[in-house]
Design a protein around this motif. Structure first.
Motif, PDB file in Angstrom:
ATOM      1  N   ASN A   6       0.625  -0.902   0.388  1.00 54.31           N
ATOM      2  CA  ASN A   6      -0.081  -0.053   0.065  1.00 54.31           C
ATOM      3  C   ASN A   6       0.533   1.553  -0.115  1.00 54.31           C
ATOM      4  O   ASN A   6       0.411   2.698   0.138  1.00 54.31           O
ATOM      5  CB  ASN A   6      -1.131  -0.312   1.350  1.00 54.31           C
ATOM      6  N   SER A   7       2.079   1.199  -0.011  1.00 54.17           N
ATOM      7  CA  SER A   7       2.923   2.239   0.332  1.00 54.17           C
ATOM      8  C   SER A   7       4.733   2.021  -0.255  1.00 54.17           C
ATOM      9  O   SER A   7       4.558   0.705  -0.226  1.00 54.17           O
ATOM     10  CB  SER A   7       3.319   2.842   1.382  1.00 54.17           C
ATOM     11  N   PRO A   8       5.309   2.649  -1.229  1.00 53.24           N
ATOM     12  CA  PRO A   8       6.112   2.829  -1.306  1.00 53.24           C
ATOM     13  C   PRO A   8       7.372   1.803  -0.153  1.00 53.24           C
ATOM     14  O   PRO A   8       7.908   1.318  -0.395  1.00 53.24           O
ATOM     15  CB  PRO A   8       7.251   3.760  -1.774  1.00 53.24           C
ATOM     16  N   ASP A   9       7.057   1.801   1.262  1.00 51.85           N
ATOM     17  CA  ASP A   9       7.933   0.895   1.975  1.00 51.85           C
ATOM     18  C   ASP A   9       7.885   0.325   2.585  1.00 51.85           C
ATOM     19  O   ASP A   9       8.321  -0.771   2.290  1.00 51.85           O
ATOM     20  CB  ASP A   9       7.631   2.421   3.132  1.00 51.85           C
ATOM     21  N   ASN A  14       8.693  -6.245   1.332  1.00 48.61           N
ATOM     22  CA  ASN A  14       8.354  -6.797   0.717  1.00 48.61           C
ATOM     23  C   ASN A  14       9.602  -7.776  -0.574  1.00 48.61           C
ATOM     24  O   ASN A  14       9.317  -8.489  -1.220  1.00 48.61           O
ATOM     25  CB  ASN A  14       7.272  -7.325   0.151  1.00 48.61           C
ATOM     26  N   VAL A  15      10.218  -7.031  -1.152  1.00 50.72           N
ATOM     27  CA  VAL A  15      10.956  -7.208  -2.172  1.00 50.72           C
ATOM     28  C   VAL A  15      11.801  -7.993  -1.845  1.00 50.72           C
ATOM     29  O   VAL A  15      12.375  -8.159  -0.481  1.00 50.72           O
ATOM     30  CB  VAL A  15      11.868  -5.927  -2.639  1.00 50.72           C
ATOM     31  N   THR A  41       4.198   7.569  -5.143  1.00 48.98           N
ATOM     32  CA  THR A  41       3.005   6.993  -5.078  1.00 48.98           C
ATOM     33  C   THR A  41       3.346   5.573  -5.347  1.00 48.98           C
ATOM     34  O   THR A  41       4.269   4.815  -5.834  1.00 48.98           O
ATOM     35  CB  THR A  41       2.136   7.797  -5.654  1.00 48.98           C
ATOM     36  N   MET A  42       1.849   4.990  -4.677  1.00 52.33           N
ATOM     37  CA  MET A  42       1.847   3.812  -5.105  1.00 52.33           C
ATOM     38  C   MET A  42       1.772   3.746  -6.846  1.00 52.33           C
ATOM     39  O   MET A  42      -0.248   4.833  -7.002  1.00 52.33           O
ATOM     40  CB  MET A  42       0.718   2.077  -4.315  1.00 52.33           C
ATOM     41  N   ILE A  47       6.119   1.199  -7.201  1.00 51.79           N
ATOM     42  CA  ILE A  47       6.588   2.367  -7.414  1.00 51.79           C
ATOM     43  C   ILE A  47       6.696   3.727  -8.305  1.00 51.79           C
ATOM     44  O   ILE A  47       7.116   3.266  -9.100  1.00 51.79           O
ATOM     45  CB  ILE A  47       7.802   2.207  -6.687  1.00 51.79           C
ATOM     46  N   GLY A  48       5.822   4.251  -8.242  1.00 50.80           N
ATOM     47  CA  GLY A  48       5.835   5.233  -8.733  1.00 50.80           C
ATOM     48  C   GLY A  48       5.489   6.742  -9.073  1.00 50.80           C
ATOM     49  O   GLY A  48       5.799   7.167  -7.626  1.00 50.80           O
TER      50      GLY A  48
END
Length: 152
Positions: A6-9, A14-15, A41-42, A47-48
């Protein structure tokens, strides 16, 4: 490879472990070099980096509820991907990027239309990705987008 986040962090948490360091570094390089006005943002499960509605209220023509996309960073099944719509929309920038990539790595980049596939994490040209990130302001991207898409 789809990473639920839900967020870049959360995305980076999860990578796969072997990709965390290069993904964090790429994110940092992109954020440090993007001109003011882009927003992280996502976007599309990645990651966008987008032009927010506060700057470009029209949004993305395919779905105007979405902000105008510009760049994405993703961990795919077999590589890290940087998507940069500027190299897709601007032939001069595309040629510049290919030449600079060859200078730094000795190889031509593995690319799709806007996708740069970074398969070897040991040879990622972080400085080049930073330079690429800095080349287009939100206002320039909007003008390019409108010239290439909205007129059609």
């Amino acid at each position: 490879m789809k990473i639920e986040a839900n967020s870049p962090d959360e995305y980076l948490e999860n990578v796969p472990e072997e990709r965390k360091e290069p993904m964090v570094k790429l994110r940092s390089v992109i954020k440090d070099n993007l001109p003011l006005g882009f927003e992280e943002t996502m976007s599309y499960g990645m990651i966008g980096y987008v032009v927010p509605h506060s700057i470009y209220p029209d949004g993305y023509h395919c779905d105007t509820s979405l902000p105008l996309p510009f760049m994405n960073l993703a961990s795919q099944k077999n590589y890290i991907a940087v998507y940069h719509l500027g190299i897709y929309a601007n032939n001069e920038m595309h040629t510049w990027f290919i030449n600079e990539f060859k200078k730094r790595t000795g190889k031509k980049p593995d690319m799709g239309k806007s996708c740069i596939r970074l398969k070897n994490i040991e040879t990622i040209p972080y400085d080049l990705i930073g330079n690429l990130s800095s080349k287009i302001t939100p206002q320039e991207w909007i003008a390019t987008y409108e010239n290439n898409v909205k007129k059609k």
